[in-house]
Design a protein around this motif. Structure first.
Motif, PDB file in Angstrom:
ATOM      1  N   ALA A   1       2.359  -5.297 -18.194  1.00 14.13           N
ATOM      2  CA  ALA A   1       1.755  -6.228 -19.154  1.00 14.13           C
ATOM      3  C   ALA A   1       2.855  -6.851 -20.008  1.00 14.13           C
ATOM      4  O   ALA A   1       3.745  -6.155 -20.498  1.00 14.13           O
ATOM      5  N   GLU A   2       2.779  -8.173 -20.151  1.00 17.90           N
ATOM      6  CA  GLU A   2       3.753  -8.881 -20.973  1.00 17.90           C
ATOM      7  C   GLU A   2       3.363  -8.800 -22.435  1.00 17.90           C
ATOM      8  O   GLU A   2       2.193  -8.952 -22.789  1.00 17.90           O
ATOM      9  N   GLY A   3       4.348  -8.579 -23.286  1.00 18.85           N
ATOM     10  CA  GLY A   3       4.140  -8.555 -24.733  1.00 18.85           C
ATOM     11  C   GLY A   3       4.697  -9.823 -25.353  1.00 18.85           C
ATOM     12  O   GLY A   3       4.574 -10.910 -24.797  1.00 18.85           O
ATOM     13  N   ARG A   4       5.359  -9.643 -26.482  1.00 22.57           N
ATOM     14  CA  ARG A   4       5.950 -10.791 -27.177  1.00 22.57           C
ATOM     15  C   ARG A   4       7.069 -11.391 -26.332  1.00 22.57           C
ATOM     16  O   ARG A   4       7.663 -10.713 -25.502  1.00 22.57           O
ATOM     17  N   SER A   5       7.359 -12.681 -26.597  1.00 27.40           N
ATOM     18  CA  SER A   5       8.437 -13.336 -25.864  1.00 27.40           C
ATOM     19  C   SER A   5       8.926 -14.558 -26.628  1.00 27.40           C
ATOM     20  O   SER A   5       8.266 -15.036 -27.540  1.00 27.40           O
TER      21      SER A   5
ATOM     22  N   ARG B   1       9.789 -12.751 -15.025  1.00 27.41           N
ATOM     23  CA  ARG B   1       8.345 -12.736 -15.320  1.00 27.41           C
ATOM     24  C   ARG B   1       7.540 -12.471 -14.050  1.00 27.41           C
ATOM     25  O   ARG B   1       6.589 -11.699 -14.051  1.00 27.41           O
TER      26      ARG B   1
ATOM     27  N   ASP C   1       9.226  -9.077 -23.765  1.00 27.18           N
ATOM     28  CA  ASP C   1       8.882  -7.657 -23.885  1.00 27.18           C
ATOM     29  C   ASP C   1       7.883  -7.285 -22.793  1.00 27.18           C
ATOM     30  O   ASP C   1       6.956  -8.055 -22.514  1.00 27.18           O
ATOM     31  N   TRP C   2       8.047  -6.095 -22.218  1.00 18.72           N
ATOM     32  CA  TRP C   2       7.123  -5.571 -21.199  1.00 18.72           C
ATOM     33  C   TRP C   2       6.658  -4.187 -21.597  1.00 18.72           C
ATOM     34  O   TRP C   2       7.431  -3.406 -22.159  1.00 18.72           O
ATOM     35  N   ASP C   3       5.396  -3.875 -21.291  1.00 19.13           N
ATOM     36  CA  ASP C   3       4.856  -2.535 -21.488  1.00 19.13           C
ATOM     37  C   ASP C   3       5.239  -1.713 -20.258  1.00 19.13           C
ATOM     38  O   ASP C   3       4.667  -1.869 -19.182  1.00 19.13           O
TER      39      ASP C   3
ATOM     40  N   GLN D   1       9.004   0.286 -24.353  1.00 16.47           N
ATOM     41  CA  GLN D   1       9.331  -1.126 -24.457  1.00 16.47           C
ATOM     42  C   GLN D   1      10.534  -1.460 -23.581  1.00 16.47           C
ATOM     43  O   GLN D   1      11.633  -0.957 -23.787  1.00 16.47           O
TER      44      GLN D   1
ATOM     45  N   HIS E   1      13.138   2.373 -25.888  1.00 20.99           N
ATOM     46  CA  HIS E   1      13.355   0.924 -25.898  1.00 20.99           C
ATOM     47  C   HIS E   1      14.530   0.671 -24.964  1.00 20.99           C
ATOM     48  O   HIS E   1      15.593   1.259 -25.124  1.00 20.99           O
TER      49      HIS E   1
ATOM     50  N   ASP F   1       3.974   2.461 -21.705  1.00 18.11           N
ATOM     51  CA  ASP F   1       3.975   2.719 -23.145  1.00 18.11           C
ATOM     52  C   ASP F   1       5.372   2.795 -23.747  1.00 18.11           C
ATOM     53  O   ASP F   1       5.547   3.267 -24.870  1.00 18.11           O
TER      54      ASP F   1
END
Length: 140
Positions: free
Chosen positions: A30-34, A20, A40-42, A47, A8, A45
């Motif tokens: 790939a964008e995750g939660r925000s 972004r 968050d970005w992948d 964070q 992390h 695999d």
């Protein structure tokens, strides 16, 4: 079933829209939660979280590695050689300016590798590298 350890990493950015665009479009993560102040970005695999701050981060300095002054701090990934060169071309096509151009470092030594350094829009330094022999990543 045990999962493999993941990293992390949180980095400061002073413009979330620019982050972004850079991390999502240029790097292809790939964008995750925000929220309105972090994303968050992948990161292969792992964070990676870009956190909005008022002032862009300031580099601490450089450290001499081989013939190059490497920006400190920095973060990045180890890639296989094919992916390293493909990624370097993606960055060139996007107009990314390299602090240290993609090049082979330590030829013929146990730690022989391809490496490159560049910065995100907030000034955070990133290094991506590829070892000739991945089993030599920690070799002395």
């Amino acid at each position: 079933m045990p999962q493999r350890p993941a990293v992390h990493l949180a980095v400061p950015v002073d413009d979330l829209a620019a982050a972004r665009s850079f991390y999502g479009q240029v790097l292809g993560l790939a964008e995750g939660r925000s929220t309105d102040h972090w994303v968050d970005w992948d990161f292969a695999d792992h964070q990676l979280v870009t956190h909005l701050v008022r002032v862009a981060p300031q580099p601490a300095g450089t450290s001499l590695v081989g013939q190059h002054a490497v920006p400190i701090p920095h973060y990045g990934l180890l890639l296989d050689e094919w992916r390293f060169h493909q990624f370097a071309e993606r960055l060139r096509s996007a107009g990314v300016r390299f602090d240290i151009e993609p090049h082979r470092r330590f030829p013929g030594e146990p730690g022989e590798q391809w490496t490159m350094f560049f910065r995100d829009p907030a000034g955070n330094a990133l290094e991506f590298k590829s070892f000739r022999d991945e089993s030599m990543v920690f070799a002395r």
